[in-house]
Motif scaffolding. Structure first.
Motif, PDB file in Angstrom:
ATOM      1  N   ALA A 145       0.836  -1.207   0.000  1.00 20.20           N
ATOM      2  CA  ALA A 145       0.000   0.000   0.000  1.00 20.20           C
ATOM      3  C   ALA A 145       0.865   1.249   0.000  1.00 20.20           C
ATOM      4  O   ALA A 145       1.943   1.272   0.593  1.00 20.20           O
ATOM      5  CB  ALA A 145      -0.911  -0.014   1.219  1.00 20.20           C
ATOM      6  N   ARG A 146       0.404   2.289  -0.705  1.00 22.12           N
ATOM      7  CA  ARG A 146       1.127   3.547  -0.763  1.00 22.12           C
ATOM      8  C   ARG A 146       0.556   4.594   0.177  1.00 22.12           C
ATOM      9  O   ARG A 146       1.136   5.657   0.354  1.00 22.12           O
ATOM     10  CB  ARG A 146       1.096   4.107  -2.205  1.00 22.12           C
ATOM     11  CG  ARG A 146       1.747   3.229  -3.239  1.00 22.12           C
ATOM     12  CD  ARG A 146       3.196   2.936  -2.883  1.00 22.12           C
ATOM     13  NE  ARG A 146       3.969   4.131  -2.640  1.00 22.12           N
ATOM     14  CZ  ARG A 146       4.864   4.618  -3.481  1.00 22.12           C
ATOM     15  NH1 ARG A 146       5.113   3.998  -4.607  1.00 22.12           N
ATOM     16  NH2 ARG A 146       5.531   5.710  -3.194  1.00 22.12           N
ATOM     17  N   GLY A 147      -0.636   4.320   0.705  1.00 23.74           N
ATOM     18  CA  GLY A 147      -1.249   5.318   1.575  1.00 23.74           C
ATOM     19  C   GLY A 147      -2.184   4.691   2.593  1.00 23.74           C
ATOM     20  O   GLY A 147      -2.733   3.619   2.372  1.00 23.74           O
ATOM     21  N   VAL A 148      -2.339   5.378   3.718  1.00 25.48           N
ATOM     22  CA  VAL A 148      -3.257   4.928   4.765  1.00 25.48           C
ATOM     23  C   VAL A 148      -4.186   6.087   5.115  1.00 25.48           C
ATOM     24  O   VAL A 148      -3.724   7.198   5.388  1.00 25.48           O
ATOM     25  CB  VAL A 148      -2.492   4.496   6.036  1.00 25.48           C
ATOM     26  CG1 VAL A 148      -3.461   4.098   7.141  1.00 25.48           C
ATOM     27  CG2 VAL A 148      -1.528   3.364   5.735  1.00 25.48           C
ATOM     28  N   LEU A 149      -5.491   5.830   5.053  1.00 29.41           N
ATOM     29  CA  LEU A 149      -6.472   6.835   5.457  1.00 29.41           C
ATOM     30  C   LEU A 149      -7.042   6.425   6.802  1.00 29.41           C
ATOM     31  O   LEU A 149      -7.505   5.294   6.962  1.00 29.41           O
ATOM     32  CB  LEU A 149      -7.609   6.906   4.432  1.00 29.41           C
ATOM     33  CG  LEU A 149      -7.265   7.523   3.077  1.00 29.41           C
ATOM     34  CD1 LEU A 149      -8.258   7.056   2.021  1.00 29.41           C
ATOM     35  CD2 LEU A 149      -7.274   9.032   3.167  1.00 29.41           C
ATOM     36  N   ILE A 150      -6.995   7.329   7.768  1.00 25.80           N
ATOM     37  CA  ILE A 150      -7.590   7.039   9.079  1.00 25.80           C
ATOM     38  C   ILE A 150      -8.778   7.963   9.269  1.00 25.80           C
ATOM     39  O   ILE A 150      -8.617   9.184   9.354  1.00 25.80           O
ATOM     40  CB  ILE A 150      -6.563   7.244  10.217  1.00 25.80           C
ATOM     41  CG1 ILE A 150      -5.335   6.368   9.970  1.00 25.80           C
ATOM     42  CG2 ILE A 150      -7.184   6.918  11.568  1.00 25.80           C
ATOM     43  CD1 ILE A 150      -4.264   6.518  11.023  1.00 25.80           C
ATOM     44  N   ASP A 151      -9.964   7.386   9.284  1.00 20.60           N
ATOM     45  CA  ASP A 151     -11.175   8.186   9.448  1.00 20.60           C
ATOM     46  C   ASP A 151     -11.531   8.283  10.923  1.00 20.60           C
ATOM     47  O   ASP A 151     -11.719   7.266  11.587  1.00 20.60           O
ATOM     48  CB  ASP A 151     -12.330   7.553   8.676  1.00 20.60           C
ATOM     49  CG  ASP A 151     -13.634   8.285   8.923  1.00 20.60           C
ATOM     50  OD1 ASP A 151     -13.820   9.352   8.328  1.00 20.60           O
ATOM     51  OD2 ASP A 151     -14.446   7.807   9.738  1.00 20.60           O
ATOM     52  N   ILE A 152     -11.610   9.519  11.436  1.00 15.95           N
ATOM     53  CA  ILE A 152     -11.943   9.692  12.851  1.00 15.95           C
ATOM     54  C   ILE A 152     -13.250  10.472  13.011  1.00 15.95           C
ATOM     55  O   ILE A 152     -13.473  11.119  14.029  1.00 15.95           O
ATOM     56  CB  ILE A 152     -10.797  10.389  13.628  1.00 15.95           C
ATOM     57  CG1 ILE A 152     -10.487  11.760  13.018  1.00 15.95           C
ATOM     58  CG2 ILE A 152      -9.552   9.546  13.651  1.00 15.95           C
ATOM     59  CD1 ILE A 152      -9.613  12.608  13.948  1.00 15.95           C
ATOM     60  N   SER A 153     -14.122  10.395  11.985  1.00 15.89           N
ATOM     61  CA  SER A 153     -15.370  11.176  12.040  1.00 15.89           C
ATOM     62  C   SER A 153     -16.288  10.721  13.172  1.00 15.89           C
ATOM     63  O   SER A 153     -17.163  11.461  13.598  1.00 15.89           O
ATOM     64  CB  SER A 153     -16.104  11.105  10.699  1.00 15.89           C
ATOM     65  OG  SER A 153     -16.397   9.772  10.359  1.00 15.89           O
ATOM     66  N   ALA A 154     -16.084   9.496  13.666  1.00 15.12           N
ATOM     67  CA  ALA A 154     -16.933   9.005  14.749  1.00 15.12           C
ATOM     68  C   ALA A 154     -16.422   9.426  16.126  1.00 15.12           C
ATOM     69  O   ALA A 154     -17.091   9.214  17.127  1.00 15.12           O
ATOM     70  CB  ALA A 154     -17.031   7.482  14.687  1.00 15.12           C
ATOM     71  N   LEU A 155     -15.237  10.016  16.162  1.00 16.08           N
ATOM     72  CA  LEU A 155     -14.660  10.382  17.462  1.00 16.08           C
ATOM     73  C   LEU A 155     -15.085  11.783  17.893  1.00 16.08           C
ATOM     74  O   LEU A 155     -14.901  12.749  17.169  1.00 16.08           O
ATOM     75  CB  LEU A 155     -13.128  10.313  17.420  1.00 16.08           C
ATOM     76  CG  LEU A 155     -12.484   8.961  17.112  1.00 16.08           C
ATOM     77  CD1 LEU A 155     -10.970   9.053  17.241  1.00 16.08           C
ATOM     78  CD2 LEU A 155     -13.021   7.873  18.020  1.00 16.08           C
ATOM     79  N   ASP A 156     -15.656  11.872  19.099  1.00 13.87           N
ATOM     80  CA  ASP A 156     -16.026  13.168  19.671  1.00 13.87           C
ATOM     81  C   ASP A 156     -14.849  13.783  20.406  1.00 13.87           C
ATOM     82  O   ASP A 156     -14.801  14.984  20.635  1.00 13.87           O
ATOM     83  CB  ASP A 156     -17.189  12.999  20.663  1.00 13.87           C
ATOM     84  CG  ASP A 156     -18.445  12.543  19.974  1.00 13.87           C
ATOM     85  OD1 ASP A 156     -18.686  12.988  18.837  1.00 13.87           O
ATOM     86  OD2 ASP A 156     -19.174  11.719  20.560  1.00 13.87           O
ATOM     87  N   ILE A 157     -13.924  12.938  20.799  1.00 16.93           N
ATOM     88  CA  ILE A 157     -12.766  13.394  21.575  1.00 16.93           C
ATOM     89  C   ILE A 157     -11.505  12.755  21.007  1.00 16.93           C
ATOM     90  O   ILE A 157     -11.494  11.557  20.713  1.00 16.93           O
ATOM     91  CB  ILE A 157     -12.899  12.966  23.064  1.00 16.93           C
ATOM     92  CG1 ILE A 157     -14.122  13.631  23.698  1.00 16.93           C
ATOM     93  CG2 ILE A 157     -11.641  13.307  23.837  1.00 16.93           C
ATOM     94  CD1 ILE A 157     -14.526  12.992  25.020  1.00 16.93           C
ATOM     95  N   VAL A 158     -10.472  13.560  20.815  1.00 18.47           N
ATOM     96  CA  VAL A 158      -9.161  13.005  20.476  1.00 18.47           C
ATOM     97  C   VAL A 158      -8.207  13.456  21.574  1.00 18.47           C
ATOM     98  O   VAL A 158      -7.864  14.630  21.674  1.00 18.47           O
ATOM     99  CB  VAL A 158      -8.679  13.490  19.096  1.00 18.47           C
ATOM    100  CG1 VAL A 158      -7.227  13.112  18.869  1.00 18.47           C
ATOM    101  CG2 VAL A 158      -9.527  12.883  17.991  1.00 18.47           C
ATOM    102  N   ASP A 159      -7.828  12.542  22.421  1.00 15.50           N
ATOM    103  CA  ASP A 159      -6.926  12.896  23.526  1.00 15.50           C
ATOM    104  C   ASP A 159      -5.486  12.598  23.131  1.00 15.50           C
ATOM    105  O   ASP A 159      -5.204  12.201  22.002  1.00 15.50           O
ATOM    106  CB  ASP A 159      -7.324  12.155  24.807  1.00 15.50           C
ATOM    107  CG  ASP A 159      -7.356  10.642  24.599  1.00 15.50           C
ATOM    108  OD1 ASP A 159      -6.866  10.175  23.564  1.00 15.50           O
ATOM    109  OD2 ASP A 159      -7.879   9.934  25.477  1.00 15.50           O
ATOM    110  N   SER A 160      -4.579  12.799  24.087  1.00 15.87           N
ATOM    111  CA  SER A 160      -3.165  12.648  23.756  1.00 15.87           C
ATOM    112  C   SER A 160      -2.833  11.199  23.398  1.00 15.87           C
ATOM    113  O   SER A 160      -1.943  10.934  22.602  1.00 15.87           O
ATOM    114  CB  SER A 160      -2.287  13.127  24.917  1.00 15.87           C
ATOM    115  OG  SER A 160      -2.594  12.389  26.075  1.00 15.87           O
TER     116      SER A 160
END
Lengths: 122, 122
Positions: B42-57
């Motif tokens: 694979a040449r690329g990775v897409l990470i979808d975080i649209s379901a996350l209300d919080i992104v912590d450290s």
């Protein structure tokens, strides 16, 4: 995180089911999907169930409902990523996913949708 | 359902994060992703975080790690679908996703990866 995200790719929508479905979540998904199909004029819906170890009659019915709903709105539904064990269980339980098309993985599902779309074109 | 599914689309991999991440799940995702990048070239990775209300450290660090790991394996990582509230919180907390590219949604993320890939081609 009480909603399952719907990703748009061109005129296709992609849903990855990763969590245990319950009534509210299934209803919310059906609502969200129909609303998104209408808003984006999507021609196809891919439902990835590769994370599911078990597909019971509840999930089966939800998938059938989404598929029927999509059909009315002129969007074809393809279920992708079914685990071998799930396929075996479905057959053993006699659970047929009526009117639901399946493909081995997302790529083949996209191919299937594109082909059926082209075949329908005048 | 103790693993997050990784979907392949051409030479891109797509991960949708829908559940609360914990140490084991994050480690499993990193392992699975590196293994899949290698196996599928694979040449690329897409990470979808649209379901996350919080992104912590913790999530931020996981994304940075995946991105660094991908870079070493010659696969670019793009984070897509960040909710406005998450972006605001990240800035307020001073959490910078170092070396991680972002795009508004999956489609734009795919465009970004294709462009960067073409730009690198001889």
């Amino acid at each position: 995180m009480e909603r399952i995200p719907i990703l748009q790719m061109g005129d296709l929508l992609l849903v990855t089911i990763q969590v245990d479905m319950h009534d509210q979540l299934a209803l919310a998904l059906q609502d969200d999907l129909s609303e998104r199909i209408q808003r984006t004029s999507a021609r196809g819906v891919l439902i990835d169930i590769s994370a599911l170890d078990i597909v019971d009659s509840f999930i089966g019915r939800m998938i059938s409902t989404i598929s029927s709903m999509g059909r009315i709105m002129d969007a074809a539904t393809v279920v992708v990523g079914m685990q071998p064990a799930v396929a075996i269980t479905l057959v053993e339980l006699g659970l047929t996913l009526d009117g639901v098309r399946t493909a081995l993985n997302v790529e083949r599902g996209m191919q299937l949708l594109r082909q059926s779309h082209n075949a329908e074109a005048p």
